[in-house]
Design a protein around this motif. Structure first.
Motif, PDB file in Angstrom:
ATOM      1  N   GLY A 195       0.816  -1.208   0.000  1.00 15.85           N
ATOM      2  CA  GLY A 195       0.000   0.000   0.000  1.00 15.85           C
ATOM      3  C   GLY A 195       0.846   1.252   0.000  1.00 15.85           C
ATOM      4  N   MET A 196       2.025   1.170   0.576  1.00 18.83           N
ATOM      5  CA  MET A 196       2.914   2.336   0.610  1.00 18.83           C
ATOM      6  C   MET A 196       3.410   2.702  -0.781  1.00 18.83           C
ATOM      7  SD  MET A 196       5.153   1.820   4.021  1.00 18.83           S
ATOM      8  CE  MET A 196       5.935   3.404   3.790  1.00 18.83           C
ATOM      9  N   LEU A 197       3.506   1.705  -1.643  1.00 25.36           N
ATOM     10  CA  LEU A 197       4.005   1.969  -2.984  1.00 25.36           C
ATOM     11  C   LEU A 197       3.035   2.811  -3.803  1.00 25.36           C
ATOM     12  CD1 LEU A 197       5.543  -1.522  -3.794  1.00 25.36           C
ATOM     13  CD2 LEU A 197       6.743   0.548  -3.078  1.00 25.36           C
ATOM     14  N   THR A 198       1.741   2.784  -3.452  1.00 25.41           N
ATOM     15  CA  THR A 198       0.747   3.549  -4.184  1.00 25.41           C
ATOM     16  C   THR A 198       0.206   4.724  -3.377  1.00 25.41           C
ATOM     17  OG1 THR A 198      -0.999   2.087  -3.410  1.00 25.41           O
ATOM     18  CG2 THR A 198       0.023   1.543  -5.528  1.00 25.41           C
ATOM     19  N   ALA A 199       0.754   4.966  -2.188  1.00 29.35           N
ATOM     20  CA  ALA A 199       0.292   6.062  -1.332  1.00 29.35           C
ATOM     21  C   ALA A 199       0.578   7.397  -2.010  1.00 29.35           C
ATOM     22  CB  ALA A 199       0.990   6.001   0.021  1.00 29.35           C
ATOM     23  N   PRO A 200      -0.351   8.358  -1.903  1.00 23.89           N
ATOM     24  CA  PRO A 200      -0.192   9.625  -2.618  1.00 23.89           C
ATOM     25  C   PRO A 200       0.961  10.497  -2.119  1.00 23.89           C
ATOM     26  CG  PRO A 200      -2.161   9.647  -1.255  1.00 23.89           C
ATOM     27  CD  PRO A 200      -1.590   8.265  -1.194  1.00 23.89           C
ATOM     28  N   SER A 201       1.117  10.676  -0.808  1.00 21.18           N
ATOM     29  CA  SER A 201       2.145  11.569  -0.323  1.00 21.18           C
ATOM     30  C   SER A 201       2.705  11.057   0.992  1.00 21.18           C
ATOM     31  CB  SER A 201       1.566  12.970  -0.124  1.00 21.18           C
ATOM     32  OG  SER A 201       2.539  13.829   0.417  1.00 21.18           O
ATOM     33  N   VAL A 202       3.991  10.798   0.998  1.00 20.34           N
ATOM     34  CA  VAL A 202       4.668  10.325   2.197  1.00 20.34           C
ATOM     35  C   VAL A 202       5.679  11.382   2.584  1.00 20.34           C
ATOM     36  CG1 VAL A 202       6.146   8.537   3.157  1.00 20.34           C
ATOM     37  CG2 VAL A 202       4.338   7.928   1.543  1.00 20.34           C
ATOM     38  N   VAL A 203       5.709  11.699   3.868  1.00 23.24           N
ATOM     39  CA  VAL A 203       6.644  12.710   4.361  1.00 23.24           C
ATOM     40  C   VAL A 203       7.891  12.014   4.864  1.00 23.24           C
ATOM     41  CG1 VAL A 203       6.961  14.550   6.041  1.00 23.24           C
ATOM     42  CG2 VAL A 203       4.734  14.221   4.971  1.00 23.24           C
ATOM     43  N   GLY A 204       9.047  12.494   4.450  1.00 28.33           N
ATOM     44  CA  GLY A 204      10.323  11.944   4.864  1.00 28.33           C
ATOM     45  C   GLY A 204      10.739  12.439   6.233  1.00 28.33           C
ATOM     46  N   PRO A 205      11.900  11.990   6.723  1.00 25.14           N
ATOM     47  CA  PRO A 205      12.356  12.368   8.060  1.00 25.14           C
ATOM     48  C   PRO A 205      12.630  13.866   8.206  1.00 25.14           C
ATOM     49  CG  PRO A 205      14.034  11.096   6.912  1.00 25.14           C
ATOM     50  CD  PRO A 205      12.803  11.096   6.052  1.00 25.14           C
ATOM     51  N   ASP A 206      12.862  14.549   7.089  1.00 23.62           N
ATOM     52  CA  ASP A 206      13.121  15.991   7.139  1.00 23.62           C
ATOM     53  C   ASP A 206      11.838  16.811   7.001  1.00 23.62           C
ATOM     54  OD1 ASP A 206      12.564  15.434   4.527  1.00 23.62           O
ATOM     55  OD2 ASP A 206      14.347  16.394   3.712  1.00 23.62           O
ATOM     56  N   GLY A 207      10.677  16.147   6.881  1.00 25.52           N
ATOM     57  CA  GLY A 207       9.404  16.840   6.776  1.00 25.52           C
ATOM     58  C   GLY A 207       8.989  17.159   5.354  1.00 25.52           C
ATOM     59  N   ALA A 208       9.867  16.946   4.409  1.00 26.77           N
ATOM     60  CA  ALA A 208       9.563  17.217   3.003  1.00 26.77           C
ATOM     61  C   ALA A 208       8.884  15.994   2.385  1.00 26.77           C
ATOM     62  CB  ALA A 208      10.843  17.538   2.239  1.00 26.77           C
ATOM     63  N   PRO A 209       7.955  16.223   1.435  1.00 27.26           N
ATOM     64  CA  PRO A 209       7.319  15.075   0.778  1.00 27.26           C
ATOM     65  C   PRO A 209       8.348  14.246   0.005  1.00 27.26           C
ATOM     66  CG  PRO A 209       6.254  17.146   0.154  1.00 27.26           C
ATOM     67  CD  PRO A 209       7.459  17.486   0.963  1.00 27.26           C
ATOM     68  N   MET A 210       8.205  12.936   0.088  1.00 26.44           N
ATOM     69  CA  MET A 210       9.124  12.051  -0.634  1.00 26.44           C
ATOM     70  C   MET A 210       8.630  11.920  -2.071  1.00 26.44           C
ATOM     71  SD  MET A 210      10.078   9.292   2.276  1.00 26.44           S
ATOM     72  CE  MET A 210      11.510   8.733   1.410  1.00 26.44           C
ATOM     73  N   GLN A 211       9.532  11.607  -2.974  1.00 23.76           N
ATOM     74  CA  GLN A 211       9.229  11.604  -4.395  1.00 23.76           C
ATOM     75  C   GLN A 211       8.378  10.423  -4.839  1.00 23.76           C
ATOM     76  OE1 GLN A 211       9.893  14.117  -6.437  1.00 23.76           O
ATOM     77  NE2 GLN A 211      10.694  15.181  -4.657  1.00 23.76           N
ATOM     78  N   SER A 212       8.610   9.241  -4.275  1.00 21.45           N
ATOM     79  CA  SER A 212       7.870   8.079  -4.771  1.00 21.45           C
ATOM     80  C   SER A 212       7.639   7.074  -3.663  1.00 21.45           C
ATOM     81  CB  SER A 212       8.643   7.405  -5.909  1.00 21.45           C
ATOM     82  OG  SER A 212       9.800   6.766  -5.393  1.00 21.45           O
ATOM     83  N   GLY A 213       6.768   6.132  -3.930  1.00 24.69           N
ATOM     84  CA  GLY A 213       6.506   5.057  -2.987  1.00 24.69           C
ATOM     85  C   GLY A 213       7.725   4.187  -2.772  1.00 24.69           C
ATOM     86  N   ALA A 214       8.563   4.080  -3.796  1.00 20.18           N
ATOM     87  CA  ALA A 214       9.782   3.283  -3.663  1.00 20.18           C
ATOM     88  C   ALA A 214      10.695   3.911  -2.616  1.00 20.18           C
ATOM     89  CB  ALA A 214      10.495   3.171  -5.005  1.00 20.18           C
ATOM     90  N   ASP A 215      10.737   5.260  -2.568  1.00 17.47           N
ATOM     91  CA  ASP A 215      11.540   5.942  -1.551  1.00 17.47           C
ATOM     92  C   ASP A 215      10.995   5.648  -0.160  1.00 17.47           C
ATOM     93  OD1 ASP A 215      13.208   7.095  -3.448  1.00 17.47           O
ATOM     94  OD2 ASP A 215      12.090   8.987  -3.497  1.00 17.47           O
ATOM     95  N   ALA A 216       9.677   5.630  -0.034  1.00 16.20           N
ATOM     96  CA  ALA A 216       9.052   5.341   1.248  1.00 16.20           C
ATOM     97  C   ALA A 216       9.375   3.912   1.682  1.00 16.20           C
ATOM     98  CB  ALA A 216       7.553   5.546   1.172  1.00 16.20           C
ATOM     99  N   ALA A 217       9.303   2.980   0.759  1.00 18.74           N
ATOM    100  CA  ALA A 217       9.625   1.591   1.079  1.00 18.74           C
ATOM    101  C   ALA A 217      11.082   1.470   1.493  1.00 18.74           C
ATOM    102  CB  ALA A 217       9.336   0.691  -0.112  1.00 18.74           C
ATOM    103  N   GLN A 218      11.959   2.197   0.820  1.00 18.03           N
ATOM    104  CA  GLN A 218      13.381   2.179   1.165  1.00 18.03           C
ATOM    105  C   GLN A 218      13.588   2.756   2.566  1.00 18.03           C
ATOM    106  OE1 GLN A 218      15.857   4.418  -1.493  1.00 18.03           O
ATOM    107  NE2 GLN A 218      17.732   3.494  -0.722  1.00 18.03           N
ATOM    108  N   LEU A 219      12.878   3.815   2.914  1.00 23.27           N
ATOM    109  CA  LEU A 219      12.972   4.410   4.239  1.00 23.27           C
ATOM    110  C   LEU A 219      12.516   3.413   5.299  1.00 23.27           C
ATOM    111  CD1 LEU A 219      13.416   6.832   6.133  1.00 23.27           C
ATOM    112  CD2 LEU A 219      11.055   7.501   5.642  1.00 23.27           C
ATOM    113  N   VAL A 220      11.394   2.760   5.053  1.00 23.14           N
ATOM    114  CA  VAL A 220      10.885   1.769   6.011  1.00 23.14           C
ATOM    115  C   VAL A 220      11.887   0.640   6.179  1.00 23.14           C
ATOM    116  CG1 VAL A 220       9.098   0.024   6.389  1.00 23.14           C
ATOM    117  CG2 VAL A 220       8.468   2.327   5.660  1.00 23.14           C
TER     118      VAL A 220
END
Length: 70
Positions: free
Chosen positions: A3-28
């Motif tokens: 579900g994270m791969l298709t999530a619309p907007s994920v915030v990174g550790p710096d508070g900025a929106p992450m570019q893609s779901g793949a980035d979010a998965a990598q962070l997790v």
């Protein structure tokens, strides 16, 4: 996780929106890896033989130390 791969907007550790779901998965996955390392360190600390440190006058336990450290 998928579900994270298709999530619309994920915030990174710096508070900025992450570019893609793949980035979010990598962070997790990096957080999970860090937690795994921390848990291994904790397990090693629990499994290390310890000795009780006693007050020489009263015999009361005043501390715990790894074997050979005191």
């Amino acid at each position: 996780m998928t579900g994270m791969l298709t999530a619309p907007s994920v915030v990174g550790p710096d508070g900025a929106p992450m570019q893609s779901g793949a980035d979010a998965a990598q962070l997790v996955m990096s957080i999970v890896g860090e937690m795994r390392r921390d848990m291994m360190k904790l397990a090693d600390a629990f499994n290390t033989p310890k000795q009780l440190i006693r007050d020489p006058h009263t015999g009361e336990i005043v501390g715990i130390a790894p074997m050979g450290a005191h």
